[in-house]
Write a protein that holds these residues in place. Structure first.
Motif, PDB file in Angstrom:
ATOM      1  N   PHE A 136       7.459  -2.795  12.030  1.00 32.72           N
ATOM      2  CA  PHE A 136       7.932  -2.221  10.829  1.00 32.72           C
ATOM      3  C   PHE A 136       9.263  -2.266  10.403  1.00 32.72           C
ATOM      4  O   PHE A 136       9.719  -2.351   9.204  1.00 32.72           O
ATOM      5  CB  PHE A 136       7.288  -0.823  10.508  1.00 32.72           C
TER       6      PHE A 136
ATOM      7  N   LEU B 116       5.728  -3.527  -8.826  1.00 34.44           N
ATOM      8  CA  LEU B 116       5.623  -3.128  -7.440  1.00 34.44           C
ATOM      9  C   LEU B 116       5.372  -1.777  -6.821  1.00 34.44           C
ATOM     10  O   LEU B 116       4.533  -1.291  -6.178  1.00 34.44           O
ATOM     11  CB  LEU B 116       6.567  -3.760  -6.495  1.00 34.44           C
TER      12      LEU B 116
ATOM     13  N   HIS C  36      15.186   4.292   5.064  1.00 33.90           N
ATOM     14  CA  HIS C  36      14.754   3.357   6.029  1.00 33.90           C
ATOM     15  C   HIS C  36      14.083   4.358   7.229  1.00 33.90           C
ATOM     16  O   HIS C  36      13.233   3.977   7.769  1.00 33.90           O
ATOM     17  CB  HIS C  36      15.410   2.199   6.311  1.00 33.90           C
TER      18      HIS C  36
ATOM     19  N   VAL D 201       0.384   2.603   4.566  1.00 35.31           N
ATOM     20  CA  VAL D 201       1.321   1.411   4.539  1.00 35.31           C
ATOM     21  C   VAL D 201       1.721   1.436   3.073  1.00 35.31           C
ATOM     22  O   VAL D 201       3.002   1.325   2.916  1.00 35.31           O
ATOM     23  CB  VAL D 201       0.466   0.146   4.700  1.00 35.31           C
TER      24      VAL D 201
ATOM     25  N   LYS E 284      17.040  -4.822   0.053  1.00 31.76           N
ATOM     26  CA  LYS E 284      17.832  -5.609  -0.906  1.00 31.76           C
ATOM     27  C   LYS E 284      19.108  -5.949  -0.155  1.00 31.76           C
ATOM     28  O   LYS E 284      19.973  -5.115   0.325  1.00 31.76           O
ATOM     29  CB  LYS E 284      18.046  -4.827  -2.113  1.00 31.76           C
TER      30      LYS E 284
ATOM     31  N   PHE F 249       4.685   3.925   2.923  1.00 31.26           N
ATOM     32  CA  PHE F 249       5.685   3.617   3.679  1.00 31.26           C
ATOM     33  C   PHE F 249       6.848   2.670   2.538  1.00 31.26           C
ATOM     34  O   PHE F 249       7.696   2.820   2.642  1.00 31.26           O
ATOM     35  CB  PHE F 249       5.143   2.812   5.021  1.00 31.26           C
ATOM     36  N   PHE F 250       6.045   1.960   1.954  1.00 29.71           N
ATOM     37  CA  PHE F 250       6.809   0.935   0.966  1.00 29.71           C
ATOM     38  C   PHE F 250       7.263   1.812   0.057  1.00 29.71           C
ATOM     39  O   PHE F 250       8.458   1.593  -0.529  1.00 29.71           O
ATOM     40  CB  PHE F 250       5.960  -0.206   0.443  1.00 29.71           C
TER      41      PHE F 250
ATOM     42  N   GLU G 175      13.560  -0.026 -11.256  1.00 30.06           N
ATOM     43  CA  GLU G 175      13.650  -1.648 -10.771  1.00 30.06           C
ATOM     44  C   GLU G 175      12.178  -1.798  -9.984  1.00 30.06           C
ATOM     45  O   GLU G 175      11.650  -0.852  -9.577  1.00 30.06           O
ATOM     46  CB  GLU G 175      14.598  -1.271  -9.674  1.00 30.06           C
ATOM     47  N   LYS G 176      11.660  -3.014 -10.312  1.00 26.53           N
ATOM     48  CA  LYS G 176      10.452  -3.433  -9.581  1.00 26.53           C
ATOM     49  C   LYS G 176       9.254  -2.557 -10.005  1.00 26.53           C
ATOM     50  O   LYS G 176       8.663  -2.288  -9.177  1.00 26.53           O
ATOM     51  CB  LYS G 176      10.685  -3.744  -7.997  1.00 26.53           C
TER      52      LYS G 176
ATOM     53  N   TRP H 172       0.781  -4.609 -11.167  1.00 28.02           N
ATOM     54  CA  TRP H 172       1.671  -5.426 -10.525  1.00 28.02           C
ATOM     55  C   TRP H 172       2.055  -6.663 -11.050  1.00 28.02           C
ATOM     56  O   TRP H 172       3.112  -7.066 -11.539  1.00 28.02           O
ATOM     57  CB  TRP H 172       1.238  -5.624  -8.958  1.00 28.02           C
TER      58      TRP H 172
ATOM     59  N   ILE I 282      11.000  -3.725   7.063  1.00 22.69           N
ATOM     60  CA  ILE I 282      12.241  -3.132   6.459  1.00 22.69           C
ATOM     61  C   ILE I 282      13.113  -4.082   5.923  1.00 22.69           C
ATOM     62  O   ILE I 282      13.608  -4.118   4.827  1.00 22.69           O
ATOM     63  CB  ILE I 282      12.575  -1.863   7.198  1.00 22.69           C
TER      64      ILE I 282
ATOM     65  N   LEU J  14       5.859   6.677   9.239  1.00 23.79           N
ATOM     66  CA  LEU J  14       4.883   5.964   9.687  1.00 23.79           C
ATOM     67  C   LEU J  14       4.318   5.929  11.237  1.00 23.79           C
ATOM     68  O   LEU J  14       3.280   6.025  11.699  1.00 23.79           O
ATOM     69  CB  LEU J  14       5.171   4.299   9.433  1.00 23.79           C
TER      70      LEU J  14
ATOM     71  N   LEU K  83      10.269   4.896   8.327  1.00 24.93           N
ATOM     72  CA  LEU K  83       9.547   4.553   9.780  1.00 24.93           C
ATOM     73  C   LEU K  83       9.356   5.727  10.605  1.00 24.93           C
ATOM     74  O   LEU K  83       8.186   5.610  11.277  1.00 24.93           O
ATOM     75  CB  LEU K  83      10.952   3.750  10.586  1.00 24.93           C
TER      76      LEU K  83
ATOM     77  N   ASN L  98      10.261   3.594   1.571  1.00 21.32           N
ATOM     78  CA  ASN L  98      11.108   2.411   2.136  1.00 21.32           C
ATOM     79  C   ASN L  98      11.972   1.707   0.955  1.00 21.32           C
ATOM     80  O   ASN L  98      13.092   1.397   1.129  1.00 21.32           O
ATOM     81  CB  ASN L  98      10.557   1.631   2.872  1.00 21.32           C
ATOM     82  N   LEU L  99      11.305   1.260  -0.145  1.00 19.63           N
ATOM     83  CA  LEU L  99      11.905   0.831  -1.102  1.00 19.63           C
ATOM     84  C   LEU L  99      12.646   1.667  -2.449  1.00 19.63           C
ATOM     85  O   LEU L  99      13.521   1.143  -2.744  1.00 19.63           O
ATOM     86  CB  LEU L  99      11.224   0.046  -1.962  1.00 19.63           C
TER      87      LEU L  99
ATOM     88  N   TRP M 208      12.509 -10.443  -2.195  1.00 17.56           N
ATOM     89  CA  TRP M 208      13.252 -10.795  -3.562  1.00 17.56           C
ATOM     90  C   TRP M 208      13.598 -12.192  -3.372  1.00 17.56           C
ATOM     91  O   TRP M 208      13.769 -12.719  -4.883  1.00 17.56           O
ATOM     92  CB  TRP M 208      14.554  -9.738  -3.885  1.00 17.56           C
TER      93      TRP M 208
END
Lengths: 475, 509
Positions: A418, B108, B156, B141, A427, B144-145, B104-105, B18, A422, B163, B160, B148-149, A359
């Motif tokens: 990974f 992405l 998290h 992948v 954030k 995963f994001f 948010e975002k 994006w 992360i 994955l 993990l 994760n996000l 970010w």
């Protein structure tokens, strides 16, 4: 004079001019541009040298494969060199001699890659190691950093001298036995044996031990993480890319040409070292909180993967050369670009300092993530292609033990790679880590280019595989 | 060409979505919808231009890495076509479900979502094994994001775990794929990773066993089958609604697809030898998933465990050595895609409104959100296998087919249906009926048009599948009979099974 020698001469000339410039207090930017120009010139000359007919010149052997490897060395140096001026201005009182040491270590590395005789090999090795000692201790503005750097430098000096001594002892024994130091004439059985076979094997083990020490493979790996942690970022990059490339290229060439890999004990030792490195390196990387220590242990594991290629080589020589080139290219390009990003970030040692990078500085973070994915061997990156080649020929030659270690190592490595992703994408609530981080786009140019190359060749590797297949034929 | 478009449009859309996120955070979702709608054009074109006699609707083949004789080989047959269509429909639903959740975002988010979809489509259409593997890994992948996000509190950890589990399976599959290439090299003197070339190989029973084990490990982890399932409840629970929908409805299907496309065709002897083992795993998964689902208090976790149970039916159908059961498995894949997507969407809607997924804190929703409750009840009933809805057809065909060869497995699996009735009725009972609990007395809005549209279209699809499944069966008929009849395998199956039976009788007089 033949064109193959021109790159070495250019580098030597450039370093002499640099000496004069430093003596006359020339501007830093002039030193920077001179170094850059000489690197570009060397790259172009090396490209021209591929077409030159005569390969072997005295003590040096410019086979296409050696030329490609030395080109890789120049590319790596260039990637590390690109953001160097900015780093030096921020981190050093007396920046100019850094370029001198950089060029010298590159000369050492190139000589090692093309060496065909033990004298040249040792010359290159010492030139590389001693320049790196100077670089590791390169002065740091803050007191604590300086102490770390000096500790690391002394450690490196002593340990690297011991490594060289062991190699020398091995070569002395080999010389007594065969009366030659030319790599091509070391082949067992081509000359009369003066020493008993066990002593010759012992000498080979000495040489292997010394080189494995320089490569920091598993039983001799303890110094590497401390060294990387203590040394300045660009130097850590050189230590884990350029220096290892040179030593590994020489190791591979020596052990293949001399036929030493055909001795069963040697093959077993190398296999064992590979297995231990893959597993132990990855396991140690798991719990690291320092990014440099993490990369150090992951580098141990990656060179463990590379040792598989040495074991492969006496099963299928040409294929093993291809894999070696692809793997070294994929791994070293990604790693050096990763280091070059790290050297642009202000004070990034602990993993927690990378938090929220996505970010704060999206461009740097995205290139970094792509490089980490490539190191982890995720498909559509070049790293996967390299690993695929490796697994494929491992299966072809049925090296199940090594493959098992490779697979387990890769799985373990997924955890920390990974986890790194992360952390980068997490954030952050702390203000200091939440503000945008302005970086010069010019500095980011090379890293972003490398990221594109990694993805591009990962999707369509045909140009690279074709080039390498055409070159790997003759070593 | 259509095939190439099918996979490039989402990829291109991902990048546009994006970039557009920088201009306005509303654009990415609009672009995502437009991209997915656009994908239907090549899909319909494929349907209209299909070659009526051959197995493949269309193929695309071009050299990729000449050194290893690797081709980019895409092709679509009935099964692939069905699953690609399912993927696109479910993806639209996932975009609708993330419409308000993701603020948010968002650029992405939709980048990752569309990349996952493009990877999944790639898995369904590649006929080169290495290409299949690449898409198989690549879709993980971005997923995963996504977890994760944009996930929930333990994202998290869940990302993990997801994955690592799937990578573990994948690497063993890579070993098997490499070994297949090497065997092709040894038998014909040429590298090949092409599905059609590899299915011509002569593999001994021992070879098949080891190779298939690598493939099966990857597929069983992803399916997920019993000992490898522990990533699934975590990943589903922690993922944002859109990702949960994709994960449950489509991503799990890639493994069943892999079994049908690769394991059943490349390793027929393995399938015969290990059918009993795999079916044991399948039936254990059916019972285990259903009984654990019954014990969950988290709505999303409940649906996740019910997925394990339903995918057990798919596995049973694949390894019943029977065309009928295989078709049942395919129908079950589609039907489970619809119901699980629907239930996850409902869980997301409830979470949006009440801020909790805990069943014990819900209750009496039927009074507050009658439309949502009604639609959710239909989906829950479909999940429990009510005749007239899609899941019934799938489960019935699987049970019918497997009864022929594996009587007892079929009997025990049928018992699993009772469990699924239990937990489905539990959802209806605890969440929608009864009196409203104190915590959610404040008035909330009922479903909006977007949510209504997605749920109603799912229910229509389930009804269609349940009342008139013949078109779908026709689509996969050729494939199913070809697989089970390959090289006289059917007769082989019959004889080996008869021998088994005779042997058993002799042992236990």
């Amino acid at each position: 004079m033949s064109i193959q020698l021109a790159p070495l001469l250019i580098l030597t000339l450039a370093s002499l001019i640099l000496v004069l410039m430093i003596a006359f207090n020339a501007k830093l930017s002039h030193c920077h541009w001179l170094t850059g120009l000489s690197l570009v010139a060397v790259f172009i000359l090396q490209t021209l040298a591929f077409t030159a007919p005569n390969n072997t010149i005295g003590l040096l052997d410019f086979s296409p494969m050696a030329l490609l490897l030395s080109q890789l060395g120049v590319v790596i140096t260039f990637i590390i060199y690109w953001p160097l001026q900015q780093w030096l201005v921020q981190n050093s009182h007396k920046p100019a001699p850094f370029y001198l040491l950089l060029l010298w270590s590159l000369i050492g590395a190139l000589v090692m890659i093309v060496a065909n005789h033990f004298a040249m090999f040792f010359l290159g090795l010492e030139l590389l190691s001693l320049s790196l000692v100077g670089l590791v201790a390169y002065q740091c503005p803050d007191q604590q950093g300086r102490e770390h750097a000096i500790e690391a430098a002394i450690k490196y000096l002593i340990l690297s001298a011991i490594g060289s001594a062991v190699i020398l002892l091995g070569f002395a024994l080999i010389y007594i036995n065969g009366g030659t130091l030319q790599f091509g004439e070391l082949m067992a059985g081509t000359h009369e044996q003066l020493l008993p076979a066990w002593l010759v094997t012992g000498a080979i083990i000495f040489i292997a031990a010394g080189m494995l020490f320089k490569l920091s493979l598993a039983p001799c790996h303890l110094w590497f993480a401390d060294l990387l942690q203590g040394s300045p970022t660009p130097v850590a990059a050189l230590l884990s890319t350029l220096s290892k490339l040179a030593v590994f290229a020489a190791f591979f060439k020596l052990f293949i040409i001399s036929g030493w890999m055909q001795i069963i004990v040697i093959e077993q030792i190398i296999s064992l070292v590979a297995v231990i490195s893959m597993l132990w390196g990855n396991l140690l990387a798991l719990r690291q909180q320092n990014i440099f220590r993490l990369l150090a242990y992951s580098s141990i594991a990656h060179f463990g993967y590379l040792l598989i290629i040495t074991v492969l080589s006496h099963h299928s020589a040409i294929v093993s050369h291809e894999i070696l080139l692809i793997y070294l290219f994929a791994y070293l390009i990604a790693l050096s670009a990763l280091f070059s990003i790290l050297s642009q970030l202000p004070d990034c040692h602990n993993l927690s300092q990378l938090r929220g990078l996505l970010w704060r500085q999206p461009l740097a973070a995205i290139s970094m993530m792509l490089m980490i994915l490539s190191l982890a061997g995720i498909p559509l990156t070049l790293g996967f292609m390299a690993k695929f080649y490796l697994v494929l020929s491992g299966v072809e030659n049925q090296l199940w033990l090594l493959l098992g270690a490779l697979i387990s190592g890769t799985i373990i490595s997924m955890f920390y790679y990974f986890n790194l992703l992360i952390i980068i994408s997490k954030k952050s609530n702390a203000d200091a880590l939440a503000t945008p981080l302005p970086l010069k786009h010019g500095m980011m140019l090379v890293n972003s280019l490398v990221a594109l190359v990694i993805i591009g060749l990962g999707i369509y590797p045909e140009p690279l595989t074709r080039l390498i297949a055409s070159i790997a034929g003759g070593y | 060409m259509n095939l190439l478009l099918l996979f490039f449009i989402p990829m291109l859309g991902a990048i546009i979505a994006w970039l557009s996120g920088r201009l306005n955070s509303d654009y990415p979702r609009l672009i995502a919808v437009a991209t997915l709608l656009l994908c239907f054009i090549p899909l319909v074109a494929l349907w209209l231009n299909q070659d009526s006699d051959g197995l493949w609707f269309a193929t695309f083949n071009t050299p990729w890495i000449t050194r290893l004789n690797l081709n980019i080989h895409f092709a679509v047959d009935g099964l692939s076509f069905l699953l690609v269509a399912l993927t696109l429909l479910i993806s639209l639903l996932a975009v609708f479900a993330s419409w308000q959740e993701i603020n948010e975002k968002s650029g992405l988010f939709y980048l990752n979502l569309l990349l996952t979809i493009s990877g999944i489509i790639g898995v369904f259409i590649s006929l080169n094994l290495l290409l299949f593997f690449i898409f198989w890994e690549v879709m993980l992948v971005p997923m995963f994001f996504l977890i994760n996000l944009w996930g929930h509190e333990r994202r998290h950890y869940a990302a993990l775990k997801f994955l690592i589990f799937t990578q573990l399976g994948g690497l063993f599959m890579l070993l098997s794929i490499c070994a297949l290439g090497v065997i092709h090299l040894q038998q014909t003197g040429q590298w090949s990773f092409d599905y059609l070339a590899l299915s011509q190989l002569n593999l001994g029973a021992k070879e098949q066993q080891w190779l298939a084990l690598g493939f099966m490990l990857a597929f069983l982890v992803k399916l997920p089958a019993l000992p490898f399932h522990s990533w699934l409840p975590d990943a589903h629970t922690q993922a944002p609604t859109g990702a949960s929908i994709i994960l449950a409805a489509v991503l799990l299907k890639t493994s069943a697809y892999g079994i049908i496309r690769f394991v059943l065709v490349l390793f027929p002897q393995f399938v015969i030898d290990f059918a009993v083992v795999i079916n044991t795993i399948a039936v254990a998964g059916i019972i285990y998933g259903a009984s654990l689902a019954f014990a969950q208090s988290d709505l999303k976790r409940l649906v996740a465990y019910s997925s394990i149970s339903h995918m057990g039916f798919v596995l049973l159908g694949c390894f019943s050595l029977n065309a009928l059961a295989l078709q049942g498995a395919i129908v079950q894949m589609v039907a489970h895609g619809f119901t699980s997507a629907g239930l996850f969407a409902v869980a997301g809607m409830i979470y949006d409104r009440y801020g909790t997924r805990d069943i014990s804190r819900l209750g009496g929703l039927a009074q507050q959100v009658p439309q949502l409750s009604g639609l959710a009840t239909v989906l829950a009933i479909a999940t429990l296998g009510m005749p007239g809805l899609g899941n019934f057809i799938g489960e019935f065909l699987v049970l019918l087919g497997s009864f022929e060869q594996f009587k007892w497995f079929s009997v025990i699996a049928a018992a699993g249906l009772i469990f699924s009735a239990c937990y489905c009725l539990l959802i209806i009972h605890r969440c929608f009926w009864g009196s409203a609990s104190a915590s959610n007395k404040q008035p909330v809005k009922d479903v909006n048009w977007r949510e209504k549209l997605s749920l109603i279209s799912l229910i229509i699809a389930l009804l269609g599948l349940g009342l008139h499944p013949q078109p779908l069966l026709n689509l996969t008929d050729k494939l199913a009979t070809r697989i089970t009849l390959k090289d006289g395998q059917q007769t082989l199956v019959k004889t080996t099974l008869n021998q088994h039976k005779r042997g058993n009788k002799e042992q236990s007089p």
